[in-house]
Motif scaffolding. Structure first.
Motif, PDB file in Angstrom:
ATOM      1  N   GLU A  79       0.833  -1.200   0.000  1.00 43.78           N
ATOM      2  CA  GLU A  79       0.000   0.000   0.000  1.00 43.78           C
ATOM      3  C   GLU A  79       0.869   1.251   0.000  1.00 43.78           C
ATOM      4  N   SER A  80       0.278   2.322  -0.485  1.00 45.41           N
ATOM      5  CA  SER A  80       0.921   3.629  -0.427  1.00 45.41           C
ATOM      6  C   SER A  80      -0.158   4.695  -0.447  1.00 45.41           C
ATOM      7  N   GLY A  81       0.225   5.900  -0.031  1.00 42.14           N
ATOM      8  CA  GLY A  81      -0.682   7.030  -0.164  1.00 42.14           C
ATOM      9  C   GLY A  81      -1.263   7.561   1.116  1.00 42.14           C
ATOM     10  N   GLY A  82      -0.988   6.930   2.249  1.00 37.76           N
ATOM     11  CA  GLY A  82      -1.522   7.466   3.497  1.00 37.76           C
ATOM     12  C   GLY A  82      -0.819   8.747   3.885  1.00 37.76           C
ATOM     13  N   GLY A  83      -1.322   9.367   4.940  1.00 41.96           N
ATOM     14  CA  GLY A  83      -0.700  10.595   5.407  1.00 41.96           C
ATOM     15  C   GLY A  83      -1.640  11.412   6.256  1.00 41.96           C
ATOM     16  N   LEU A  84      -1.278  12.660   6.421  1.00 38.33           N
ATOM     17  CA  LEU A  84      -2.040  13.589   7.246  1.00 38.33           C
ATOM     18  C   LEU A  84      -2.797  14.559   6.352  1.00 38.33           C
ATOM     19  N   VAL A  85      -4.058  14.754   6.658  1.00 39.56           N
ATOM     20  CA  VAL A  85      -4.887  15.661   5.877  1.00 39.56           C
ATOM     21  C   VAL A  85      -5.868  16.347   6.819  1.00 39.56           C
ATOM     22  N   GLN A  86      -6.267  17.540   6.457  1.00 43.49           N
ATOM     23  CA  GLN A  86      -7.255  18.246   7.255  1.00 43.49           C
ATOM     24  C   GLN A  86      -8.653  17.742   6.933  1.00 43.49           C
ATOM     25  N   GLY A  97     -12.207  17.487   5.630  1.00 47.76           N
ATOM     26  CA  GLY A  97     -12.729  18.025   4.384  1.00 47.76           C
ATOM     27  C   GLY A  97     -11.820  17.798   3.196  1.00 47.76           C
ATOM     28  N   GLY A  98     -10.616  17.359   3.465  1.00 52.13           N
ATOM     29  CA  GLY A  98      -9.649  17.125   2.403  1.00 52.13           C
ATOM     30  C   GLY A  98      -9.795  15.750   1.775  1.00 52.13           C
ATOM     31  N   SER A  99      -8.864  15.442   0.877  1.00 47.19           N
ATOM     32  CA  SER A  99      -8.902  14.183   0.128  1.00 47.19           C
ATOM     33  C   SER A  99      -7.553  13.479   0.188  1.00 47.19           C
ATOM     34  N   LEU A 100      -7.605  12.186   0.076  1.00 47.35           N
ATOM     35  CA  LEU A 100      -6.406  11.357  -0.053  1.00 47.35           C
ATOM     36  C   LEU A 100      -6.725  10.208  -0.990  1.00 47.35           C
ATOM     37  N   SER A 101      -5.697   9.717  -1.651  1.00 51.03           N
ATOM     38  CA  SER A 101      -5.863   8.553  -2.502  1.00 51.03           C
ATOM     39  C   SER A 101      -4.870   7.489  -2.070  1.00 51.03           C
ATOM     40  N   LEU A 102      -5.366   6.300  -1.835  1.00 47.57           N
ATOM     41  CA  LEU A 102      -4.528   5.163  -1.473  1.00 47.57           C
ATOM     42  C   LEU A 102      -4.382   4.242  -2.674  1.00 47.57           C
ATOM     43  N   SER A 103      -3.221   3.609  -2.754  1.00 42.78           N
ATOM     44  CA  SER A 103      -2.975   2.623  -3.804  1.00 42.78           C
ATOM     45  C   SER A 103      -2.495   1.336  -3.176  1.00 42.78           C
ATOM     46  N   CYS A 104      -2.802   0.232  -3.832  1.00 40.90           N
ATOM     47  CA  CYS A 104      -2.340  -1.076  -3.381  1.00 40.90           C
ATOM     48  C   CYS A 104      -1.937  -1.874  -4.613  1.00 40.90           C
ATOM     49  N   ALA A 105      -0.654  -2.153  -4.707  1.00 41.75           N
ATOM     50  CA  ALA A 105      -0.134  -2.891  -5.848  1.00 41.75           C
ATOM     51  C   ALA A 105       0.078  -4.344  -5.464  1.00 41.75           C
ATOM     52  N   ALA A 106      -0.435  -5.227  -6.286  1.00 41.43           N
ATOM     53  CA  ALA A 106      -0.291  -6.659  -6.056  1.00 41.43           C
ATOM     54  C   ALA A 106       0.795  -7.222  -6.957  1.00 41.43           C
ATOM     55  N   SER A 107       1.506  -8.175  -6.435  1.00 39.36           N
ATOM     56  CA  SER A 107       2.514  -8.873  -7.229  1.00 39.36           C
ATOM     57  C   SER A 107       2.489 -10.350  -6.846  1.00 39.36           C
ATOM     58  N   GLY A 108       3.132 -11.146  -7.677  1.00 39.00           N
ATOM     59  CA  GLY A 108       3.141 -12.580  -7.419  1.00 39.00           C
ATOM     60  C   GLY A 108       2.076 -13.288  -8.235  1.00 39.00           C
ATOM     61  N   SER A 109       1.365 -14.192  -7.607  1.00 37.30           N
ATOM     62  CA  SER A 109       0.360 -15.010  -8.297  1.00 37.30           C
ATOM     63  C   SER A 109      -0.951 -14.234  -8.444  1.00 37.30           C
ATOM     64  N   ILE A 110      -0.881 -13.164  -9.183  1.00 39.34           N
ATOM     65  CA  ILE A 110      -2.018 -12.247  -9.282  1.00 39.34           C
ATOM     66  C   ILE A 110      -3.207 -12.854  -9.997  1.00 39.34           C
ATOM     67  N   PHE A 111      -2.970 -13.875 -10.804  1.00 41.61           N
ATOM     68  CA  PHE A 111      -4.070 -14.511 -11.516  1.00 41.61           C
ATOM     69  C   PHE A 111      -5.043 -15.166 -10.550  1.00 41.61           C
ATOM     70  N   SER A 112      -4.592 -15.391  -9.306  1.00 44.77           N
ATOM     71  CA  SER A 112      -5.437 -16.033  -8.299  1.00 44.77           C
ATOM     72  C   SER A 112      -6.403 -15.058  -7.643  1.00 44.77           C
ATOM     73  N   ILE A 113      -6.173 -13.756  -7.849  1.00 47.51           N
ATOM     74  CA  ILE A 113      -6.959 -12.754  -7.131  1.00 47.51           C
ATOM     75  C   ILE A 113      -8.305 -12.543  -7.803  1.00 47.51           C
ATOM     76  N   ASN A 114      -9.368 -12.543  -7.001  1.00 45.30           N
ATOM     77  CA  ASN A 114     -10.688 -12.178  -7.495  1.00 45.30           C
ATOM     78  C   ASN A 114     -11.097 -10.840  -6.891  1.00 45.30           C
ATOM     79  N   VAL A 115     -11.289 -10.831  -5.595  1.00 46.03           N
ATOM     80  CA  VAL A 115     -11.747  -9.615  -4.939  1.00 46.03           C
ATOM     81  C   VAL A 115     -10.579  -8.920  -4.247  1.00 46.03           C
ATOM     82  N   MET A 116     -10.535  -7.597  -4.400  1.00 47.02           N
ATOM     83  CA  MET A 116      -9.608  -6.776  -3.636  1.00 47.02           C
ATOM     84  C   MET A 116     -10.433  -5.783  -2.823  1.00 47.02           C
TER      85      MET A 116
END
Length: 115
Positions: free
Chosen positions: A6-13, A15-34
């Protein structure tokens, strides 16, 4: 094996906005739900939102209209756009992936919303 970063966390006031990302690696073909979960000290980890491989989404009631989950299957990445953040959104946010014989958590990223 699937790994989530994961990435993208932090401090915000409030009313503000943040965007989080989560990158998967490895046996990704096995993933259905994230999904994204969040947790505050002493409390259970709660679902924020989930998205299937085909794009079907599900949100916790309190996040509807403020948070948006999306997924880029080509990049093996799931995103969480958080708008109009409130102090009560302060938590550790965890990415989660499940599918064929897998159930994997990321390491978490902290989101702090100041009032």
């Amino acid at each position: 094996q699937v790994q989530l970063v994961e990435s993208g966390g932090g401090l915000v006031q409030a009313g503000g906005s943040l965007s989080l990302s989560c990158a998967a690696s490895g046996s990704i073909f096995s993933i259905n739900v994230m999904a994204w979960f969040r947790q505050t000290p002493g409390k259970q980890r709660d679902l924020v939102a989930s998205i299937s491989r085909s794009g079907v989404t599900n949100y916790a009631e309190s996040m509807k209209g403020r948070f948006t989950i999306s997924r880029d299957n080509a990049k093996n990445t799931v995103y969480l756009q958080m708008n109009n953040l409130k102090p009560e959104d302060t938590a550790d946010y965890y990415c989660y992936a499940t599918g064929n014989s897998i159930s994997v958590w990321g390491q978490g990223t902290r989101v702090t919303v100041s009032s």
